[in-house]
Design a protein around this motif. Structure first.
Motif, PDB file in Angstrom:
ATOM      1  N   ILE A   1     -47.247 -90.358  61.326  1.00  0.00           N
ATOM      2  CA  ILE A   1     -46.119 -91.175  60.886  1.00  0.00           C
ATOM      3  C   ILE A   1     -46.607 -92.111  59.781  1.00  0.00           C
ATOM      4  CG2 ILE A   1     -45.043 -91.148  63.189  1.00  0.00           C
ATOM      5  CD1 ILE A   1     -45.944 -94.075  63.512  1.00  0.00           C
ATOM      6  N   SER A   2     -45.661 -92.696  59.069  1.00  0.00           N
ATOM      7  CA  SER A   2     -45.964 -93.816  58.179  1.00  0.00           C
ATOM      8  C   SER A   2     -44.998 -94.939  58.527  1.00  0.00           C
ATOM      9  CB  SER A   2     -45.821 -93.423  56.699  1.00  0.00           C
ATOM     10  OG  SER A   2     -44.475 -93.123  56.381  1.00  0.00           O
ATOM     11  N   VAL A   3     -45.501 -96.171  58.487  1.00  0.00           N
ATOM     12  CA  VAL A   3     -44.715 -97.326  58.907  1.00  0.00           C
ATOM     13  C   VAL A   3     -44.589 -98.295  57.749  1.00  0.00           C
ATOM     14  CG1 VAL A   3     -44.514 -99.222  60.551  1.00  0.00           C
ATOM     15  CG2 VAL A   3     -45.564 -97.051  61.271  1.00  0.00           C
ATOM     16  N   ASP A   4     -43.348 -98.668  57.414  1.00  0.00           N
ATOM     17  CA  ASP A   4     -43.073 -99.671  56.390  1.00  0.00           C
ATOM     18  C   ASP A   4     -42.122-100.689  56.995  1.00  0.00           C
ATOM     19  OD1 ASP A   4     -42.652-101.170  54.148  1.00  0.00           O
ATOM     20  OD2 ASP A   4     -41.454 -99.673  53.092  1.00  0.00           O
ATOM     21  N   ARG A   5     -42.713-101.732  57.601  1.00  0.00           N
ATOM     22  CA  ARG A   5     -41.951-102.740  58.324  1.00  0.00           C
ATOM     23  C   ARG A   5     -41.146-102.065  59.445  1.00  0.00           C
ATOM     24  NH1 ARG A   5     -39.982-107.034  53.598  1.00  0.00           N
ATOM     25  NH2 ARG A   5     -42.098-107.421  52.774  1.00  0.00           N
ATOM     26  N   ARG A   6     -39.805-102.077  59.349  1.00  0.00           N
ATOM     27  CA  ARG A   6     -39.002-101.476  60.417  1.00  0.00           C
ATOM     28  C   ARG A   6     -38.620-100.015  60.131  1.00  0.00           C
ATOM     29  NH1 ARG A   6     -34.533-105.562  63.091  1.00  0.00           N
ATOM     30  NH2 ARG A   6     -35.955-107.238  63.723  1.00  0.00           N
ATOM     31  N   THR A   7     -39.108 -99.475  59.041  1.00  0.00           N
ATOM     32  CA  THR A   7     -38.804 -98.082  58.712  1.00  0.00           C
ATOM     33  C   THR A   7     -40.005 -97.204  59.047  1.00  0.00           C
ATOM     34  OG1 THR A   7     -37.314 -98.736  56.920  1.00  0.00           O
ATOM     35  CG2 THR A   7     -38.130 -96.479  56.899  1.00  0.00           C
ATOM     36  N   ILE A   8     -39.749 -96.155  59.828  1.00  0.00           N
ATOM     37  CA  ILE A   8     -40.809 -95.240  60.248  1.00  0.00           C
ATOM     38  C   ILE A   8     -40.452 -93.837  59.782  1.00  0.00           C
ATOM     39  CG2 ILE A   8     -42.027 -94.244  62.222  1.00  0.00           C
ATOM     40  CD1 ILE A   8     -41.497 -96.803  63.740  1.00  0.00           C
ATOM     41  N   HIS A   9     -41.379 -93.203  59.074  1.00  0.00           N
ATOM     42  CA  HIS A   9     -41.199 -91.826  58.618  1.00  0.00           C
ATOM     43  C   HIS A   9     -42.035 -90.900  59.501  1.00  0.00           C
ATOM     44  CE1 HIS A   9     -39.150 -93.176  54.957  1.00  0.00           C
ATOM     45  NE2 HIS A   9     -40.086 -94.111  54.867  1.00  0.00           N
ATOM     46  N   LEU A  10     -41.394 -89.870  60.037  1.00  0.00           N
ATOM     47  CA  LEU A  10     -42.099 -88.893  60.852  1.00  0.00           C
ATOM     48  C   LEU A  10     -42.676 -87.830  59.921  1.00  0.00           C
ATOM     49  CD1 LEU A  10     -39.546 -88.462  63.806  1.00  0.00           C
ATOM     50  CD2 LEU A  10     -41.208 -90.297  63.365  1.00  0.00           C
ATOM     51  N   LEU A  11     -43.994 -87.790  59.798  1.00  0.00           N
ATOM     52  CA  LEU A  11     -44.651 -86.898  58.845  1.00  0.00           C
ATOM     53  C   LEU A  11     -44.966 -85.528  59.433  1.00  0.00           C
ATOM     54  CD1 LEU A  11     -47.125 -89.475  57.273  1.00  0.00           C
ATOM     55  CD2 LEU A  11     -44.792 -88.907  56.545  1.00  0.00           C
ATOM     56  N   ASP A  12     -45.060 -85.444  60.752  1.00  0.00           N
ATOM     57  CA  ASP A  12     -45.377 -84.165  61.401  1.00  0.00           C
ATOM     58  C   ASP A  12     -44.664 -84.126  62.739  1.00  0.00           C
ATOM     59  OD1 ASP A  12     -46.425 -81.845  62.497  1.00  0.00           O
ATOM     60  OD2 ASP A  12     -48.428 -82.196  61.681  1.00  0.00           O
ATOM     61  N   ARG A  13     -43.373 -83.769  62.696  1.00  0.00           N
ATOM     62  CA  ARG A  13     -42.554 -83.761  63.906  1.00  0.00           C
ATOM     63  C   ARG A  13     -43.107 -82.779  64.939  1.00  0.00           C
ATOM     64  NH1 ARG A  13     -37.337 -84.832  65.835  1.00  0.00           N
ATOM     65  NH2 ARG A  13     -36.989 -86.208  64.038  1.00  0.00           N
ATOM     66  N   GLY A  14     -43.605 -81.639  64.487  1.00  0.00           N
ATOM     67  CA  GLY A  14     -44.128 -80.641  65.414  1.00  0.00           C
ATOM     68  C   GLY A  14     -45.314 -81.162  66.204  1.00  0.00           C
ATOM     69  N   ALA A  15     -46.242 -81.813  65.517  1.00  0.00           N
ATOM     70  CA  ALA A  15     -47.414 -82.360  66.192  1.00  0.00           C
ATOM     71  C   ALA A  15     -47.026 -83.476  67.152  1.00  0.00           C
ATOM     72  CB  ALA A  15     -48.418 -82.877  65.164  1.00  0.00           C
ATOM     73  N   LEU A  16     -46.052 -84.291  66.762  1.00  0.00           N
ATOM     74  CA  LEU A  16     -45.574 -85.356  67.656  1.00  0.00           C
ATOM     75  C   LEU A  16     -44.952 -84.767  68.912  1.00  0.00           C
ATOM     76  CD1 LEU A  16     -43.947 -87.796  65.071  1.00  0.00           C
ATOM     77  CD2 LEU A  16     -45.914 -88.307  66.525  1.00  0.00           C
ATOM     78  N   ALA A  17     -44.112 -83.754  68.723  1.00  0.00           N
ATOM     79  CA  ALA A  17     -43.436 -83.131  69.874  1.00  0.00           C
ATOM     80  C   ALA A  17     -44.441 -82.526  70.838  1.00  0.00           C
ATOM     81  CB  ALA A  17     -42.444 -82.081  69.386  1.00  0.00           C
TER      82      ALA A  17
END
Length: 230
Positions: free
Chosen positions: A208-224
């Motif tokens: 993921i990448s985190v910018d204050r309250r915004t979070i981008h999921l960079l690898d949904r498959g790996a997270l799942a």
């Protein structure tokens, strides 16, 4: 200040509530005449734990927190409510007080639907009772799943489960946290420090990448792949 209201605009708004979606104007109008509108500012308390539950609420806009105070004085967030959500339906039918308090997190507009005209509508339209039961059952199922997740998953799995939850967003890989990290951590039964540590760890691993309250999921498959206990 609350005030009674009844209009075509109100009828359209009430139909957004799944409970009322199938009702015609004749069935919905008596309920609409009893509805009250509340406009509250951030930090105001809508009701306290122990207040009588004389109806339920529909959140038109804004954000509301349902929470309890633990014996040690720490707050436990039960649910963060956003626009289009309802709350208070269950307790109003069992003649018990609200089991938690509701605090407004952002300037909000809510509709209060009193119990008495709703009971009258149910008596004249049994199908309404079935829709109410269906709605409460879905909510109960969701609460059971949340309890299961809290009891069987570690801190990382809880956070990942929260990040992957379906919110109907146009971009499912970009999440704007709806509240402070401390409130979300409480909802996940984590300390704020643990929640931040898990986010930092996931970011360090390139998931993921985190910018204050915004979070981008960079690898949904790996997270799942790491979400479920195993």
């Amino acid at each position: 200040m609350p005030g009674s209201m009844a209009s075509l605009e109100l009828l359209d708004t009430l139909r957004r509530i799944p409970l009322f979606a199938s009702l015609d104007d004749g069935e919905l109008t008596p309920v609409a005449h009893a509805v009250h509108r509340h406009r509250l500012q951030r930090g105001e308390i809508l009701f306290q734990k122990g207040d009588p539950a004389l109806g339920f609420y529909y959140l038109v806009q804004g954000q509301v927190k349902l929470a309890l105070l633990a014996p040690d004085g720490h707050e436990k967030v039960i649910e963060l409510l956003g626009e289009g959500m309802t709350f208070g339906e269950a307790v109003m039918f069992i003649d018990r007080p609200y089991p938690a308090y509701a605090e407004v997190l952002r300037d909000s507009e809510l509709l209060f639907i009193p119990r008495t005209p709703l009971l009258d509508a149910i008596q004249s339209n049994p199908a309404l009772a079935l829709k109410l039961l269906a709605g409460l059952s879905v909510r109960l199922h969701g609460m059971v799943r949340e309890i299961e997740a809290l009891s069987t998953r570690n801190s990382t799995q809880r956070v990942i489960g929260y990040l992957l939850a379906d919110r109907g967003d146009e971009d499912p890989d970009t999440l704007s946290l709806p509240a402070s990290k401390a409130l979300i951590a409480s909802q996940l039964n984590l300390t704020p420090e643990t929640f931040s540590r898990v986010l930092h760890d996931l970011q360090e691993r390139g998931l993921i990448s985190v910018d204050r309250r915004t979070i981008h999921l960079l690898d949904r498959g790996a997270l799942a792949g790491q979400e479920l206990p195993g």
